[in-house]
Structures are given as structure tokens and as C-alpha cells.
Motif scaffolding. Sequence first.
Motif, PDB file in Angstrom:
ATOM      1  N   LYS B  14     -46.378  40.236 -42.871  1.00 23.97           N
ATOM      2  CA  LYS B  14     -45.260  39.661 -42.119  1.00 23.97           C
ATOM      3  C   LYS B  14     -45.765  38.533 -41.224  1.00 23.97           C
ATOM      4  N   TYR B  16     -44.230  35.787 -38.581  1.00 29.47           N
ATOM      5  CA  TYR B  16     -43.049  35.301 -37.863  1.00 29.47           C
ATOM      6  C   TYR B  16     -43.126  33.787 -37.821  1.00 29.47           C
ATOM      7  N   LYS B  56     -40.799  48.354 -38.360  1.00 31.29           N
ATOM      8  CA  LYS B  56     -39.587  47.556 -38.607  1.00 31.29           C
ATOM      9  C   LYS B  56     -39.480  47.151 -40.071  1.00 31.29           C
ATOM     10  N   VAL B  62     -36.820  44.011 -40.321  1.00 33.59           N
ATOM     11  CA  VAL B  62     -37.334  42.677 -40.617  1.00 33.59           C
ATOM     12  C   VAL B  62     -37.792  42.693 -42.089  1.00 33.59           C
ATOM     13  N   PHE B  63     -37.932  41.500 -42.636  1.00 35.43           N
ATOM     14  CA  PHE B  63     -38.215  41.425 -44.070  1.00 35.43           C
ATOM     15  C   PHE B  63     -39.640  40.917 -44.299  1.00 35.43           C
TER      16      PHE B  63
END
Lengths: 429, 290
Positions: B14, B16, B56, B62-63
Motif C-alpha cells: 500500500k 498512499y 484496513k 483502503v485498497f
Amino acid sequence: MQQILVIAKQTFKEAVRNKIMFVFIILGLITICCSVFMPVVGDGIEKIKIVESMCFRSITFFGTLAAILLSASSIPTDIANRVLCTVTTKPVQRTNIIFGKIIGFTYIIGVLLVIMGGAGYALIKFTALKQSVQGNNKLLAREKFDPYTSQVTGESAKKIGDVSWIEGGGKGTSVWKFKGLHSKNRKDDLDIEADFLIESKKRFTGKIPVNIKVVNPYTVKVLTESIEVSRNKPGLLKLGGEFLEGSEELTIVVSPENPGDFIGISSDSLKVFFGNKSFEYNFLKGLTIISSQFLLMVIIAVLGSTFLSLPVNILFCLFIFFCGSITDFMRDLSTVINVFETHEHVYGISTVLKETNAFMVFLDYVIRKPILLLSYILPDLKNFSVGKYFIDGINIPYKTVFMSFGYAALYTFFCLPISFVVFKRREMA
Amino acid sequence: MDNDIAIKTENLTKAYRSFWGRKKILALDKLNIDIKRGEIFGLLGPNGSGKTTTLKLLLGLVFPTEGRALVLGKTTNDVAVKNRIGFLPEESCFYRFLNADEILDFYGQLFRISGKERKTRIDRLVEQVGLGFARKRPLRQYSKGMLRRIGIAQALINDPDLIILDEPTSGLDPIGTRETKDIIVSLKEQGKTVLLCSHLLSDVQDICDRVAILDKGKLQISGTIDELLSSKDVVEMLIRNLSDEAITEVETFVREKHGEVISVKNSSDTLEGLFLKIYAANIGNSKTDI
């Protein structure tokens, strides 16, 4: 469905505890009540009109603001407080969250309309009752009829833009035909309202005499009257419903009385009002149209809340509310800003000189085109304006109710899928 | 996917991004872990190591930028699988104007639990987390610890197969911490899988079967507590009632066998143990007073 209703109920509870809704309801009620104390020039009917007008304007203004603030803040607040973070870990489709929120806001709109509408109706009734001492207690909801054909004839006839001009003294006439004039009570008033543009070559007093000839084509009964039409006030001819005996059609011939006097006619210059419908029913139709506007703003606010932060979303919604209320002005403004310089003709007709101006070209791209585009993209809130019907005492046609609802539904149709897609992709970080 | 595996991540990454789409922070970098059904798995790491991001991602909040995660055999965007998951977020975020009963009822309805069953579960859970005395009080009047307790209750309202707990003991007093640990252990006894994320190492050590340590988004190490902490060349013996002479003899014996005595000291309790003893004694006294 159960999940949607659970979220809707929660949204409603949240709004009730927020107290924002009640602040707007109280402000709306205060404004409605203040209309009673407003000074009025004219008879009791004018007083009723003021109260009706203020009532609908207050409901529309404060109701829309409440709908915007509540619906624009709900999802961003839930995300900021991380409440939605917990809710989305439960087996709830994100589309259901959006639906639930919208249904919750619909409950809120319902409560708002019931409270403010109820107070407004009570106040209008009270005012009408108070005026009844003077015999002016009639709350009007007249049926309005538009002509199905209108024709301008005579040597003076001249068309400038959408307006046809004719001169008096037998040099021009306009013929209007109406059909489908019906009412449950044949004794209802039959009113003819003439709202013309007027000009005169002579010393102009601001009003001119106009001849109106009314013909019942079935009984060949003819009535000729002269009325005064002024710039600010349409001419009014009152007939009894009996005039229509045996017929539902009417032919009206209009011409200025004196040579040198001109009247400018457009398609909706002459109207016929016949029959009085239930005011209560009309009031409900008015509230239905306003609720469509509320729903439209809720849908837009929910759309904004799926990708905007709370303050930006509120500004976004207020911008749409403001611009949506002045779309006509925006279109007029874009017409005024023209690439080409124009020259005003002596008779008021503008002539395009075909000379480009660099500054005007700049304005065209930076201001005119965006304004014009916005005026077509943004919802035209004029479609939800009901005050004019009550001021003129006109029954709101069902077509208008369905059109306004359909207009809101059309925006919903476009905005909701976008909301779903955006919210589905939104991360609850 | 193996039926014994409750959670599986494959190169789960992940990043951001900034407003303009540029990569800003790499919160999780190619995480590969398998969590077996019925175990208590601890995710450890300092602040910003990617623990909460992992949770998450597993919950679909979240993806992933890369890789994928399977939870109870389903991908994280499968809403139906959430029927079998209970989640306690790091901060207890609820509608603060609702009381304990109302908030649990709200979440129970989201799981489509029938009214009668909801009521039974709410009564049981409120008592289990020790909030029976405050169940009608609005959550805004709750202390942080009470909010954690109601958070645990809402995570269990659907009787989940997998419970994901983010800092479950944060804000709890030692009693609350002990009760929470007991609840977690009892969940394991019921055959449920627990994934908990904490930076309180003692909590994790007490109850977890396996742990993984993350740092700067990367998996540093994973395994059972014994595997990770046992030291094969050091032996620890706890002996009661041994005289000073006997201790000297033991030390001599060890040296004769070529061993090295690292330290000899009296055994001490943990602070938590001491606190719980005092609390238990006070409860006993107050009962006697009554």
C-alpha cells in the motif's frame, strides 16, 4: 432494505440531535410570522399575497439551506469522526449507505415541510380570515388558460424579436383563440388579463386605452370593452362565467384604441383565468414542488460529500444554490458579453458590426462561455419557484408539479450513479 | 486457498499518494503472511510500521496498490464475508449520542440479526465487557476505557469467526486489560481466529500463538512466541525453598560441568500481577465488610 432503513433512521436521529434543522425551522417560522407585520399598499388581497409570498420564500430559502447543511456535512463528518470507518467494516454495501443517507434526509425534509408548511398555511388562513371583514378573504387558485392560437394582422404589424407590435386606430389587431375553458361552477369569475408592452408617439402618460372584443363563437355573443393597460400593471377585464354559456371556446380581439399608440404582443401576453380550485390542494402542490428542490439539493450535496471535505462541500452546494437561482441572469450576462461590437439602432435593434475586439474575445473564453456552460449544466431552480403562482392566485397545473419532480429526478439519475462510483472507490483511511 | 488459513496476504503493498497522484508514503511493502484458523495472531511494530494499514487493507477500508489479501477465503471487497468478521478500530468511533444498548442494536441491525436474538446478544455482551451499570448512558459520557469495552462488544455482536482488534487494550486499566485478554483467550477456545495489533509487547506475549513484527512497512520476522524468544544455549530454572548453601553448591556443580552462571536472583512478580493481587484482596475485603 433493512440496512438502508437503519442508516436512514440513524441519519435522521443525528440531524435531530444536531439541532441545525431546528435552528433553520425557527428562523423560517420567524420570517413567516414577520410577514404579517409588513406594511402593505393596497387592499386586503395584497396583504394575503405578501403573506403567501413570504411563506413560500421562507420555506424555500431556509429549507434549502437546512437541506444543504445537513446533507453536505453528514458523510464528511462521519468520515472525519471515523464512524463510517466502523460501519463500512460491517456487511453493508456502500451504495446502501448513500441510499440510507438520502432517505434519512428525505425524512428530515418531510418534517421541515410539515412544520414550516403547517405554520405557513395557518398564517395564510389567519390573514385571509382577518381580511374577511373587508370582504377580501378569498384565497385564489384560479385555473389559467393560454391561447391555442394568436394572430397579428393589419398594416402596422411589425415583428421585432419575439414581440409583434401593432398600432391603434384600426391599423392593426391581434386575435386570440382559447378553448377548453371549463369549470365545475359555471358562475365562477372569468378574468382576462392583458399584459402588453406599450409605446406611444404622443405625450406618453404611461398607460394607453386598449379595445378588447370578446366573442363566444357558439352563441355569437359579443362584448366590447375598453381597458387601460399600463407599463407596470396588466389590464384586467372581468366577465361572469355565464358568458361562456354553451361553449368552452372564446375568441378575443385586441387593438389599441388610438392611432399613434402601440402595443407589443408576445405569445403569453393575454391570459384567461376561469374557475377557482381548492387553495389547500394548490398549497400542497406548492410544497411538493419545493420538496423536489430540497431533494435535488440533497442529491447534489451527497454527491459532493463523496469526494469533498466538509467546508468545500458546503461552499460547493451554496455555489450551486446561488447560481441555480440566477441561471436566467447568467444567460443574459453571457449574451451581453459579445465577441463583436454592436451598435444600437435608433429603433432599439442592435446591429452587429463584425469588428472583433481582443479584450472581448478574452472575455468570451474566460467569462462568457464558462458562464453559459454553467447556466446549462447547473440545475435551474426557477423550475421550482412557486411563489408566483400564489401571488397571482393561479392554480399550479399538474404538469408543472410533474415537470419539477421530473427535473429533480433527471439530476438524481445523473448524480446518484456518480456518487455510488466515487464513494465505492473512496478509501476510509 | 487452504481451508486452515483464515487470512492470507500475497505481496500486499500500500502506497498512499498525494493529491496529484504521486507516491507519498509506502505504508506497506510486499507483506506475505498466513494466519491459521483458531489461532491468536499478533501484529507488532512501532508507530507507523504499517500495522493499522494492514488491518484496513484486510477489511477493505483502503485498497491495495499491489498484491492481494484473502480473508476467510474471499477477497477483501466481498461484502458478504464481513458477516463473519468482527472489528475493533484503533479509536472507538461511534455515534456519541447513542447509549450502549442503542449502538449495539444499530450494529446488530446492520448484520440483519433478528430483534430477539439481538436483545439476547446485547444483554450478554454488555455484561461480558462490564458495562451493565452504564448501558443507558450516552457514549459521550463514557471514559476512554469504557469506549474500548463497548468497541469490543460491537466487534462481537455478530458472533464472528474472525475478530480483528486494533490496539484492544489501549486506554484500559489493568483490570480491563486482563478482562480483555481473558475474552480474547476465550474466543480462541471457541475456535475463533483473532488478529490483534498492538505495540504493548507484554499483551501480545501473554496471549498470542504467533506474531509478526513489522517495521517501516516491511515484515521483519514472524513465528510462534516460543520460536522467536527461546534461546537454546541458556537454561532458566525456577526453584522454591533453596538455602544459600544449596545455591552455592548448584553454582559449583554448574561450573564443574563447564556451564556459566549468568545471574542468580530472587524471582519477582510482574507489576500487573501485583496490581491484580491487590485488586483481588480489596474485593475480598469489601465482600467481608458487606
